[in-house]
Enzyme design. Structure first.
Site, PDB file in Angstrom:
ATOM      1  N   ASP A 101       0.862  -1.168   0.000  1.00 46.01           N
ATOM      2  CA  ASP A 101       0.000   0.000   0.000  1.00 46.01           C
ATOM      3  C   ASP A 101       0.906   1.228   0.000  1.00 46.01           C
ATOM      4  O   ASP A 101       1.800   1.337   0.843  1.00 46.01           O
ATOM      5  CB  ASP A 101      -0.855  -0.011   1.275  1.00 46.01           C
ATOM      6  CG  ASP A 101      -2.277   0.437   1.037  1.00 46.01           C
ATOM      7  OD1 ASP A 101      -2.432   1.531   0.472  1.00 46.01           O
ATOM      8  OD2 ASP A 101      -3.206  -0.297   1.413  1.00 46.01           O
ATOM      9  N   ASP A 203      -3.206   4.571  -2.347  1.00 45.68           N
ATOM     10  CA  ASP A 203      -4.337   5.032  -1.546  1.00 45.68           C
ATOM     11  C   ASP A 203      -4.914   6.337  -2.111  1.00 45.68           C
ATOM     12  O   ASP A 203      -4.170   7.230  -2.520  1.00 45.68           O
ATOM     13  CB  ASP A 203      -3.810   5.270  -0.121  1.00 45.68           C
ATOM     14  CG  ASP A 203      -4.901   5.476   0.901  1.00 45.68           C
ATOM     15  OD1 ASP A 203      -5.748   4.587   1.061  1.00 45.68           O
ATOM     16  OD2 ASP A 203      -4.897   6.534   1.551  1.00 45.68           O
ATOM     17  N   GLU A 266      -6.554   3.319  -5.962  1.00 43.22           N
ATOM     18  CA  GLU A 266      -7.864   3.345  -5.297  1.00 43.22           C
ATOM     19  C   GLU A 266      -8.641   4.555  -5.808  1.00 43.22           C
ATOM     20  O   GLU A 266      -8.202   5.691  -5.622  1.00 43.22           O
ATOM     21  CB  GLU A 266      -7.696   3.450  -3.773  1.00 43.22           C
ATOM     22  CG  GLU A 266      -9.046   3.367  -3.059  1.00 43.22           C
ATOM     23  CD  GLU A 266      -9.048   3.926  -1.633  1.00 43.22           C
ATOM     24  OE1 GLU A 266      -9.929   3.554  -0.869  1.00 43.22           O
ATOM     25  OE2 GLU A 266      -8.175   4.754  -1.312  1.00 43.22           O
ATOM     26  N   HIS A 327     -11.252  -3.445   3.061  1.00 44.31           N
ATOM     27  CA  HIS A 327     -11.228  -3.119   4.495  1.00 44.31           C
ATOM     28  C   HIS A 327     -12.029  -1.868   4.841  1.00 44.31           C
ATOM     29  O   HIS A 327     -11.996  -1.427   5.987  1.00 44.31           O
ATOM     30  CB  HIS A 327      -9.767  -2.941   4.929  1.00 44.31           C
ATOM     31  CG  HIS A 327      -9.119  -1.766   4.246  1.00 44.31           C
ATOM     32  ND1 HIS A 327      -8.925  -1.724   2.874  1.00 44.31           N
ATOM     33  CD2 HIS A 327      -8.701  -0.584   4.723  1.00 44.31           C
ATOM     34  CE1 HIS A 327      -8.376  -0.561   2.561  1.00 44.31           C
ATOM     35  NE2 HIS A 327      -8.237   0.147   3.653  1.00 44.31           N
ATOM     36  N   ASP A 328     -12.701  -1.298   3.857  1.00 48.02           N
ATOM     37  CA  ASP A 328     -13.480  -0.078   4.105  1.00 48.02           C
ATOM     38  C   ASP A 328     -14.979  -0.293   3.948  1.00 48.02           C
ATOM     39  O   ASP A 328     -15.761   0.603   4.265  1.00 48.02           O
ATOM     40  CB  ASP A 328     -13.062   1.026   3.117  1.00 48.02           C
ATOM     41  CG  ASP A 328     -11.642   1.496   3.337  1.00 48.02           C
ATOM     42  OD1 ASP A 328     -11.200   1.546   4.500  1.00 48.02           O
ATOM     43  OD2 ASP A 328     -10.959   1.817   2.331  1.00 48.02           O
TER      44      ASP A 328
HETATM   45  C1  GLC Z   1      -8.320   4.847   1.913  1.00 47.16           C
HETATM   46  C2  GLC Z   1      -8.145   3.632   2.769  1.00 47.16           C
HETATM   47  C3  GLC Z   1      -8.857   3.859   4.075  1.00 47.16           C
HETATM   48  C4  GLC Z   1      -8.227   5.054   4.757  1.00 47.16           C
HETATM   49  C5  GLC Z   1      -8.269   6.276   3.845  1.00 47.16           C
HETATM   50  C6  GLC Z   1      -7.399   7.373   4.350  1.00 47.16           C
HETATM   51  O1  GLC Z   1      -9.633   5.035   1.544  1.00 47.16           O
HETATM   52  O2  GLC Z   1      -8.591   2.504   2.095  1.00 47.16           O
HETATM   53  O3  GLC Z   1      -8.798   2.739   4.911  1.00 47.16           O
HETATM   54  O4  GLC Z   1      -8.882   5.328   5.958  1.00 47.16           O
HETATM   55  O5  GLC Z   1      -7.789   5.965   2.563  1.00 47.16           O
HETATM   56  O6  GLC Z   1      -6.039   7.023   4.195  1.00 47.16           O
END
Ligand code: GLC
Length: 530
Positions: A101, A203, A266, A327-328
């Protein structure tokens, strides 16, 4: 037709590990790198090709690792640098790629760069972050909202300016308009690739650049109560700025300095904007994550339509991808139900494009209820009571029926689901009809049937709540028919033989003319060459 048959991130299946929750090896109740090493044989048996690790770098853990205080270290909770090297070596030894990541949009407020930046207005690192004067009345520079509740601007008494944070105030945003920031993160990428890492999941890549003029975001006319407060505005000026794509292309060039690496982004955006992240002439991300299935209404009409829209929007030569959980977002088994989770698995692994699966989904793990005094997630703490909490999809992997499901000998950092006595990897591995056995079969078929990887996607007409399509490649044809309802259904098919059904029972059944599906059943039929 693509000839890229050897590109691993096209042919392979990606498996996301949330390291805190995968396997603890030292009894502190939190998963770690040595724990992952011990579970590599499981992943090999499952048949996945690459693992993506959510952040493992030093962090105060305000957002569980998405607040990084050192980009090139390993947090002691997860182990040491040597443990990381051991993981890379062991994974590669098992033929598994490692994706890290990369969190370039923001750091922790404890990162030395930010500590310097906030120390004075004329510090050389001041411009590494986004600092703005207050409005004349002292209020925040713009109306931009944090995704984690409240204004995205935090006032700094000492220097009399606000800094911008798209997430927690403990996660200040880096200033990607500053070339020194770009260089620094590029060096981070090179550092890990030299260490053997096979690519990055970047991210919130669509957040990297903010409006140069810092214009206020327009209000969202469709905002409804019960939604997260930041959705009251359309993030027009705070995200997805055109210049972001230049930054992504630069990252891609860094990745391309090394052989055979992948850049995944992402991106939570509508399909037409999402595909822009492939970049001009495919110079951007190899795989901008396609999250459409995470929020799709679970019926054949909606899913057929979203596949068609995605396929139509893909730039020429762009490689698709699909995601069922992360995970979100709430676990798929809870979003669509236990029976449909099998149908969802067959969908994910037979669509055109790289599948990414989330740890535990292969054993049907559900969203675990979290009592108020057990909440860990800062999002749930800041924006409580509307169901955005992410702890429930981050609970420990259910390995076996022993205490704490074999995840830890200590106290797990999040509660385990009470169903782990039966719903666990060890038990399901020995059951030829389990969801885990289905995943193993699907992943294996994908390896053995080039039409499932490289075949075109052809929708097939079906009545009712049945989603059907063919995958066709080099004279080989496979039909997938998914019954998204609990009622029996049937559809017209050419002659063929059932290779796999979600109940793991109809092997070898010949079909011709009509295919009958039970409620909640998905079937994969090898069609006879015409
Ligand atoms: C992304 C991650 C999430 C995190 C956010 C801020 O969306 O997947 O888990 O809280 O970024 O870094």
């Amino acid at each position: 037709m693509t000839t890229a048959a050897t590109v691993w991130w096209q042919a392979g299946t990606i498996y996301q590990i949330y390291p805190r929750s995968f396997q603890d090896s030292n009894g502190d109740g939190i998963g770690d790198l040595a724990g992952i090493v011990g579970r590599l044989p499981y992943l090999r048996q499952l048949g996945v090709d690459a693992i993506w690790l959510s952040p493992i770098f030093p962090s105060p853990m305000a957002d569980f690792g998405y607040d990084i205080s050192d980009y090139i270290g390993i947090d002691p909770i997860f182990g040491t640098s040597a443990d990381f090297d051991a993981l890379v070596a062991a994974a590669h030894g098992h033929g598994l790629k490692i994706i890290l990541d990369l969190v370039p949009n923001h750091t922790s407020d404890q990162h030395p760069w930010f500590i310097e930046s906030r120390s004075s207005s004329d510090n050389p690192k001041r411009d590494w972050y986004i600092w703005r004067d207050p409005k004349p009345d002292g209020s925040a520079p713009t109306n931009w909202m944090s995704e984690f509740g409240g204004s995205a601007w935090q006032y700094d008494e000492a220097t009399g300016q606000y800094y911008y944070h798209a997430f927690l105030d403990k996660q200040p945003d880096l200033n990607w308009r500053n070339p020194a920031v770009r260089d620094a993160i590029h060096e981070v990428m090179r550092f890990w690739m030299r260490r053997g890492v096979d690519g990055f999941r970047v991210d919130v890549i669509w957040h990297l650049i903010k409006d140069e003029e810092f214009r206020d975001n327009p209000t969202n006319p469709n905002f409804t109560a019960g939604r997260p407060p930041h959705e009251a505005f359309l993030a027009l000026y705070s995200t997805d700025r055109p210049e972001t794509l230049d930054v992504v292309s630069e990252m891609r060039r860094v990745v391309d300095e090394f052989d055979d690496r992948v850049l995944i982004g992402e991106v939570y955006l509508p399909v037409d904007r999402l595909v822009a992240y492939y970049g001009k002439d495919l110079s951007g991300a190899h795989l901008p994550f396609n999250f459409a299935l995470l929020s799709a209404p679970w019926n054949a009409f909606s899913i057929r339509e979203l596949i068609a829209r995605y396929e139509a929007a893909l730039p020429l030569g762009a490689w698709p991808n699909w995601v069922l959980g992360n995970h979100d977002r709430p676990r798929v088994a809870s979003r669509v139900g236990t029976a449909q989770a099998r149908v969802a698995a067959m969908l994910l692994l037979t669509l055109r494009g790289t599948p990414t699966l989330y740890y535990g989904d292969e054993i049907g793990m559900k969203q675990v209820p979290i009592a108020p005094d057990q909440v860990q997630d800062p999002l749930e703490k800041n924006v409580p009571g509307i169901g955005v909490g992410r702890d429930g999809c981050r609970t420990p992997m259910q390995w076996g029926g022993t205490e704490h499901a074999g995840f830890t000998t200590g106290e797990p950092w999040l509660p385990l689901d009470t169903d782990y006595l039966h719903q666990n990897a060890a038990a399901l591995a020995t059951d030829p009809h389990s969801i885990l056995s289905l995943y193993v079969k699907l992943i294996d078929l994908r390896k053995r049937m080039p039409e499932l990887v490289f075949g075109g996607y052809e929708p097939v007409d079906a009545a009712g709540d049945v989603l059907a399509y063919r995958r066709v490649y080099d004279g080989q044809m496979v039909l997938i028919a998914l019954n998204l309802s609990g009622e029996p259904a049937s559809l017209h098919v050419e002659a063929g033989e059932i290779l796999l059904a979600t109940g793991l029972d109809r092997y070898g059944e010949n079909v011709s003319g009509q295919l009958d599906l039970r409620g909640n059943e998905g079937v994969l039929v090898k069609l006879r060459p015409q």
